[in-house]
Design an enzyme around this catalytic site. Sequence first.
Site, PDB file in Angstrom:
ATOM      1  N   HIS A 170       1.213   5.283  -2.271  1.00  0.00           N
ATOM      2  CA  HIS A 170       1.061   6.187  -3.383  1.00  0.00           C
ATOM      3  C   HIS A 170       2.043   6.860  -3.818  1.00  0.00           C
ATOM      4  CE1 HIS A 170      -3.256   5.779  -1.889  1.00  0.00           C
ATOM      5  NE2 HIS A 170      -2.795   5.838  -0.777  1.00  0.00           N
TER       6      HIS A 170
ATOM      7  N   ASN B 168      -5.237   6.004  -7.251  1.00  0.00           N
ATOM      8  CA  ASN B 168      -5.796   7.406  -7.382  1.00  0.00           C
ATOM      9  C   ASN B 168      -5.016   8.258  -7.724  1.00  0.00           C
ATOM     10  OD1 ASN B 168      -4.027   7.056  -5.009  1.00  0.00           O
ATOM     11  ND2 ASN B 168      -5.304   8.359  -3.689  1.00  0.00           N
TER      12      ASN B 168
ATOM     13  N   PHE C  25      -5.413  14.517   3.122  1.00  0.00           N
ATOM     14  CA  PHE C  25      -5.315  13.428   4.008  1.00  0.00           C
ATOM     15  C   PHE C  25      -3.860  12.583   3.712  1.00  0.00           C
ATOM     16  CE2 PHE C  25      -9.695  13.441   4.316  1.00  0.00           C
ATOM     17  CZ  PHE C  25      -9.996  13.592   5.849  1.00  0.00           C
ATOM     18  N   GLY C  26      -3.066  12.380   4.545  1.00  0.00           N
ATOM     19  CA  GLY C  26      -1.974  11.135   4.543  1.00  0.00           C
ATOM     20  C   GLY C  26      -0.719  11.846   4.939  1.00  0.00           C
TER      21      GLY C  26
ATOM     22  N   HIS D  64      -5.539  -0.436   5.723  1.00  0.00           N
ATOM     23  CA  HIS D  64      -5.401   0.493   7.077  1.00  0.00           C
ATOM     24  C   HIS D  64      -6.317   0.263   7.902  1.00  0.00           C
ATOM     25  CE1 HIS D  64      -7.686   2.841   4.224  1.00  0.00           C
ATOM     26  NE2 HIS D  64      -6.682   3.365   3.705  1.00  0.00           N
TER      27      HIS D  64
ATOM     28  N   HIS E  39       0.899  -1.019  -0.156  1.00  0.00           N
ATOM     29  CA  HIS E  39       0.044   0.088   0.021  1.00  0.00           C
ATOM     30  C   HIS E  39       0.847   1.314  -0.095  1.00  0.00           C
ATOM     31  CE1 HIS E  39      -4.077   1.810   1.555  1.00  0.00           C
ATOM     32  NE2 HIS E  39      -3.347   2.774   1.080  1.00  0.00           N
TER      33      HIS E  39
ATOM     34  N   ARG F 178       1.920   8.650  -6.753  1.00  0.00           N
ATOM     35  CA  ARG F 178       1.434   9.879  -7.343  1.00  0.00           C
ATOM     36  C   ARG F 178       1.309  10.044  -8.805  1.00  0.00           C
ATOM     37  NH1 ARG F 178      -1.925  10.424  -3.178  1.00  0.00           N
ATOM     38  NH2 ARG F 178      -1.064  11.066  -1.458  1.00  0.00           N
TER      39      ARG F 178
ATOM     40  N   ASP G  23       1.060   2.652   3.610  1.00  0.00           N
ATOM     41  CA  ASP G  23      -0.071   3.646   3.369  1.00  0.00           C
ATOM     42  C   ASP G  23       0.757   5.145   2.882  1.00  0.00           C
ATOM     43  OD1 ASP G  23      -2.189   5.211   2.226  1.00  0.00           O
ATOM     44  OD2 ASP G  23      -3.175   5.422   4.076  1.00  0.00           O
TER      45      ASP G  23
END
Length: 425
Positions: free
Chosen positions: A61, A93, A322-323, A231, A59, A63, A304
Amino acid sequence: MKLIKNGKILKNGILKDTEILIDGKRIKQISSKINASSSNIEVIDAKGNLIAPGFVDVHVHLREPGGEHKETIESGTKAAARGGFTTVCPMPNTRPVPDTVEHVRELRQRISETAQVRVLPYAAITKRQAGTELVDFEKLALEGVFAFTDDGVGVQTASMMYAAMKQAVKVKKPIVAHCEDNSLIYGGAMHKGKRSEELGIPGIPNIAESVQIARDVLLAEATGCHYHVCHVSTKESVRVIRDAKKAGIHVTAEVTPHHLLLTENDVPGDDSNYKMNPPLRSNEDREALLEGLLDGTIDCIATDHAPHAKEEKAQPMTKAPFGIVGSETAFPLLYTHFVRRGNWSLQQLVDYFTIKPATIFNLNYGKLHKDSYADLTIIDLNTEKEIKSEDFLSKADNTPFIGEKVYGNPTLTMLKGEVVFEEEK
């Protein structure tokens, strides 16, 4: 060939003096002493440190495409390598979303050009992650996507998730779910509890997560789908997953380092480096997560890793995205807080990052043995270092852990026999 000398590997929980001979991409020999006299051998001195299998992060990101101001495939995988990870699975995403064969092929091309570690991309569950129309599961499975997820958002309707699970079963791929009922978020920016009331920041209740997990495990039971929960953050979610496993439902789950380490009470004020989704919950929730991880209800740890630009995170919590980032800090933080304090064994922690995630997704990674790929990381368990933003290889430094002093920092990471990260001497 390469020879790693003066290392230690874990064998049944015990550190054993070990040397590893690597021929090309694979491990040729693992032994307490290897006599190799060829002038062609490059010797790497592990300096008495741990040699662990390369970590697997299911998991992250990255981008790219569409969010390169936050992170790129190159910078995100450099950060992963610095954290000891040799395999990462980026969420969909991005813009465009990997929801067609063409978009997945474009993504794979980018990966082949700049990735520093192995990248196994997810495909979306629904087109544009809009939750209204399924992607073509069959075509995307034939293209070799890792699994299907709409992570970043939850699949809002039971009918859509039910249809997705039936398709996933046909193509023998998991459904991976960010569980969040939008009708229960209430514009929240942190956990709904005493601390959110004190700060005057709108909160997200536990049930926003747990009710969707409860819905989905019943759908997984009805379809026979492998359902993986991203998560996990609440005690109710742990209870639902535990009960589902006892009932024989094929459900697996992950937890992040920050949900194991922090609670709502650690949020100092309106600081967006403490804003992540799901939010930091109560201490009771954190204790349930720890219990769930140790008893096998939760299967593995995933970061994450969610980078954002400085100006985005400089906004108030109600407006900032978020994140937080996590690839470079995950193992050292957990080693320092749990292994060094005697709460976990070193073997447990290594397994949560290696064989556990690899096994639940049927990946042939996360272990060291003869003829396996030489995916490994050398970790200094004894030297204390401060987490500094200037040391990050990620483009982002949005984390509440800046300034923490930690042990267990990777000094070298190798993918298929090639060094992809080495600590500056």
